[in-house]
Design a protein around this motif. Structure first.
Motif, short mmCIF file in Angstrom:
data_model
loop_
_atom_site.label_atom_id
_atom_site.label_comp_id
_atom_site.label_asym_id
_atom_site.label_seq_id
_atom_site.Cartn_x
_atom_site.Cartn_y
_atom_site.Cartn_z
N MET A 188 0.14 -1.35 0.14
CA MET A 188 0.17 0.40 0.00
C MET A 188 0.67 1.24 -0.43
N ALA A 189 0.66 2.25 -0.73
CA ALA A 189 1.26 4.00 -1.10
C ALA A 189 1.16 4.14 0.58
N GLU A 190 2.19 4.75 1.06
CA GLU A 190 1.95 4.96 2.11
C GLU A 190 2.20 7.46 1.72
N ALA A 191 1.17 7.70 1.42
CA ALA A 191 0.18 9.09 1.37
C ALA A 191 -0.42 9.72 2.24
N PHE A 192 0.45 11.41 2.95
CA PHE A 192 0.23 11.26 3.75
C PHE A 192 -0.95 13.41 3.35
N ASP A 193 -2.07 13.54 3.75
CA ASP A 193 -1.86 14.85 2.90
C ASP A 193 -2.28 16.09 4.17
N HIS A 194 -1.20 16.22 3.86
CA HIS A 194 -1.00 17.86 4.34
C HIS A 194 -1.42 19.42 5.10
N GLY A 195 -2.74 18.92 3.39
CA GLY A 195 -3.82 20.25 3.52
C GLY A 195 -2.97 21.34 2.48
N GLY A 196 -3.84 22.06 2.40
CA GLY A 196 -3.41 23.17 0.87
C GLY A 196 -2.22 23.11 0.37
N GLY A 197 -2.85 21.98 -0.42
CA GLY A 197 -1.86 21.61 -1.13
C GLY A 197 -0.15 20.87 -1.25
N VAL A 198 -0.55 20.23 -0.21
CA VAL A 198 0.44 19.53 0.01
C VAL A 198 1.00 18.11 0.65
N ARG A 199 1.79 17.46 0.09
CA ARG A 199 1.30 16.13 0.67
C ARG A 199 2.47 14.97 0.95
N SER A 200 3.22 13.95 1.78
CA SER A 200 3.95 13.44 1.42
C SER A 200 3.91 12.24 1.15
N VAL A 201 4.98 11.62 0.96
CA VAL A 201 4.96 10.37 -0.05
C VAL A 201 6.42 9.40 1.54
N ARG A 202 5.52 8.15 1.67
CA ARG A 202 7.39 7.72 2.29
C ARG A 202 8.14 6.83 1.27
N HIS A 212 -1.20 28.66 7.17
CA HIS A 212 -1.22 27.00 7.81
C HIS A 212 -2.66 26.97 7.48
N PRO A 213 -3.15 25.84 6.53
CA PRO A 213 -4.28 25.54 6.51
C PRO A 213 -5.23 25.41 7.34
N ALA A 214 -4.33 25.12 8.63
CA ALA A 214 -5.19 24.52 9.71
C ALA A 214 -5.48 26.20 10.22
N PRO A 260 8.21 29.33 11.86
CA PRO A 260 7.28 28.48 11.50
C PRO A 260 5.56 28.35 12.01
N ALA A 261 4.50 27.67 11.17
CA ALA A 261 4.00 26.99 12.45
C ALA A 261 4.19 25.89 12.08
N GLU A 262 4.67 25.25 11.87
CA GLU A 262 5.26 23.70 11.87
C GLU A 262 5.90 23.65 10.70
N VAL A 263 6.05 22.44 11.02
CA VAL A 263 7.71 21.87 10.22
C VAL A 263 7.77 20.62 8.91
N LEU A 264 7.64 20.42 8.34
CA LEU A 264 7.99 19.10 7.66
C LEU A 264 9.51 19.09 7.33
N PRO A 265 9.90 18.11 8.02
CA PRO A 265 11.06 17.70 8.09
C PRO A 265 11.31 16.16 6.78
N ALA A 266 11.80 16.25 6.54
CA ALA A 266 12.42 14.77 5.11
C ALA A 266 12.14 13.36 5.99
N HIS A 267 12.61 13.09 7.60
CA HIS A 267 12.56 12.04 8.69
C HIS A 267 11.52 12.64 9.58
N GLN A 268 11.17 10.75 9.64
CA GLN A 268 10.28 10.93 10.92
C GLN A 268 9.20 11.89 10.67
N HIS A 269 8.63 12.70 11.13
CA HIS A 269 7.50 12.93 11.08
C HIS A 269 7.12 14.55 11.68
N VAL A 270 6.58 15.45 11.33
CA VAL A 270 6.05 16.35 10.98
C VAL A 270 5.96 17.13 12.38
#
Length: 342
Positions: free
Chosen positions: A1-15, A191-193, A245-255
Motif C-alpha cells: 500500500m502506498a504511504e501518502a499523507f495529505d497535509h492540507g493546502g496543496g501539500v502531500r507527502s510520500v514515504r 497554515h491550512p489549519a 514557522p507554524a509547522e515543520v515538515l522534515p525529510a525524516h520521522q514526522h511533522v
C-alpha cells in the motif's frame, strides 16, 4: 500500500524507503502548483524506492509523468537519488543550491582512485589504525564507485529568493552545516489549519524532531580550505529559529510544531557535547581517539566500518569548532595531529 499523507493546502507527502538504513524512509513532499506538482526531494535511487514513489504519487492523485519540477534540499542520495529518473520520465527541472551542485559535479568528474587515496590520507592524518585504512588502499584500482553518478541539476536555488512555483510562495533559506549547500524551504502561506506562526518549513535534514543530523567535514580532494561545518550549522539553526514557522515538515520521522523550541534543544545539545569533548581532551587525543571515546548510539566496538569513518568526520567537525573558539588547540609536533583542551 502506498504511504501518502495529505497535509492540507496543496501539500502531500510520500514515504520512500531507504534500503538497509535505520532512518527507514525519506518523506518526499508533493507541492501543488499552477503548472503541476513539484517534489521536495525524491528519495534513494533503488527499485523499491522508485516503486514507492510512483505508487505514492498515484495515491496523491498524480503521477511521475506530471511532475513539473524537483527541489532538492541537499545532495545526499536519500534526497537526490531519484531526481534524474523523475526528470527522465517527466521532463521536470531539478533545482539545487550551487554549493551542493558543485559537489555533484565533482563526484561525477573525480576518478574513484582519487577518492580512495584522498580518504585513506585523511583517515591516516586523523590517526586511524592501519586495519581501517587498508581496505581503502586496496580499493584504489577500482574503476567505479557506487553513488558517484548523481544527476546534475539544471536550476540553481538562490538563497532568499522565491522559487519559480506559480501560485505558491516558496522561499529558499540557506542552511549550511549538514552539507555546504543545504537549503530549507519556507512556504510563506497561512497554515491550512490556521496554526499560529509564519507558514510552513520544509526542513530537509537541517531540523528533525527527535534526532540530530550528522555534521561532518565538507570533503573536497582539491580544496584545502579549513571549513567550520558545525559553526555553519549552529548559525543556520538560529536563522531558522527566527523564522518561527507554524509547522515543520522534515525529510525524516514526522511533522512537528515549535521549531524555535527544537532549535533551542539542538543548540543546547551541541554546547553540551562540546563541553563533554573538552573533558576528554584533558589528555591529547587524535580525532580517531576522540571518536572512540565519544558517546554514540552504540558502543564503538559495535559500530560498523563505514559508520566509523562518518564518526571520525563528526569528531573532526567538533574539534574544528573548539579550535576556532579557542577552547582547544593542536599539540605542536604531534604526528598524527593530536588536540588538547586550551
Amino acid at each position: 500500500m502506498a504511504e501518502a499523507f495529505d497535509h492540507g493546502g496543496g501539500v502531500r507527502s510520500v514515504r520512500v524507503p531507504i534500503p538497509d538504513n535505520p532512518l527507514g524512509h525519506t518523506l518526499v513532499y508533493v507541492v501543488d502548483t499552477d503548472r503541476g506538482p513539484v517534489l521536495v526531494d525524491t528519495g534513494w535511487d533503488d527499485p523499491a524506492a522508485w516503486d514507492a514513489l510512483t505508487a505514492g504519487l498515484t495515491a496523491c492523485g498524480t503521477s511521475v509523468g506530471e511532475v513539473a519540477g524537483v527541489v532538492v534540499t541537499h545532495h545526499h542520495p536519500d534526497h537526490h537519488g531519484l531526481s534524474g529518473q523523475v526528470r527522465e520520465v517527466s521532463g521536470a527541472w531539478v533545482a539545487m543550491h550551487a554549493a551542493d551542485a558543485a559537489i555533484v559535479r565533482r563526484a561525477r568528474e573525480t576518478r574513484p582512485g582519487r577518492w580512495y587515496a584522498y580518504m585513506a590520507a585523511k583517515l591516516t592524518a586523523a590517526g586511524a589504525p592501519e586495519e581501517h585504512v587498508a581496505p581503502l588502499r586496496a580499493a584504489r584500482g577500482r574503476r567505479t564507485l557506487p553513488g558517484l553518478s548523481p544527476a546534475l541539476p539544471d536550476r540553481e536555488i538562490v538563497p532568499g529568493e522565491l522559487l519559480d512555483l506559480p501560485g505558491r510562495r516558496l522561499r529558499a533559506i540557506w542552511t549550511p552545516g549538514h552539507t555546504p549547500g543545504h537549503v530549507c524551504l519556507h512556504l510563506e502561506e497561512e497554515h491550512p489549519a490556521h496554526l499560529p506562526g509564519r507558514g510552513r518549513l520544509f526542513s530537509g535534514d537541517h531540523l528533525l524532531p527527535e534526532i540530530t543530523p550528522h555534521i561532518g567535514l565538507y570533503e573536497d580532494p582539491d580544496d584545502a580550505t579549513v571549513t567550520d561545518p558545525l559553526g555553519d550549522y549552529l548559525d543556520s539553526l538560529e536563522r531558522v529559529g527566527r523564522l518561527a514557522p507554524a509547522e515543520v515538515l522534515p525529510a525524516h520521522q514526522h511533522v512537528f510544531a515549535d521549531a524555535s523550541g527544537r532549535v533551542r534543544e539542538l543548540l543546547a545539545h551541541h554546547e553540551e557535547r562540546l563541553t563533554g569533548l573538552l573533558a576528554l581532551l584533558r589528555e591529547p587525543l587524535t580525532p580517531w581517539q576522540l571518536a572512540e571515546r565519544m558517546e554514540w548510539n552504540r558502543p564503538w566496538s559495535q559500530i560498523p566500518y563505514g559508520s566509523r569513518t562518518i564518526a571520525v568526520s563528526e569528531a573532526e567537525a567538533h574539534l574544528r569548532r573548539l579550535v576556532k573558539l579557542g577552547r582547544a588547540e593542536p599539540v605542536t609536533g604531534s604526528e598524527p595531529v593530536a588536540y588538547v583542551a586550551a
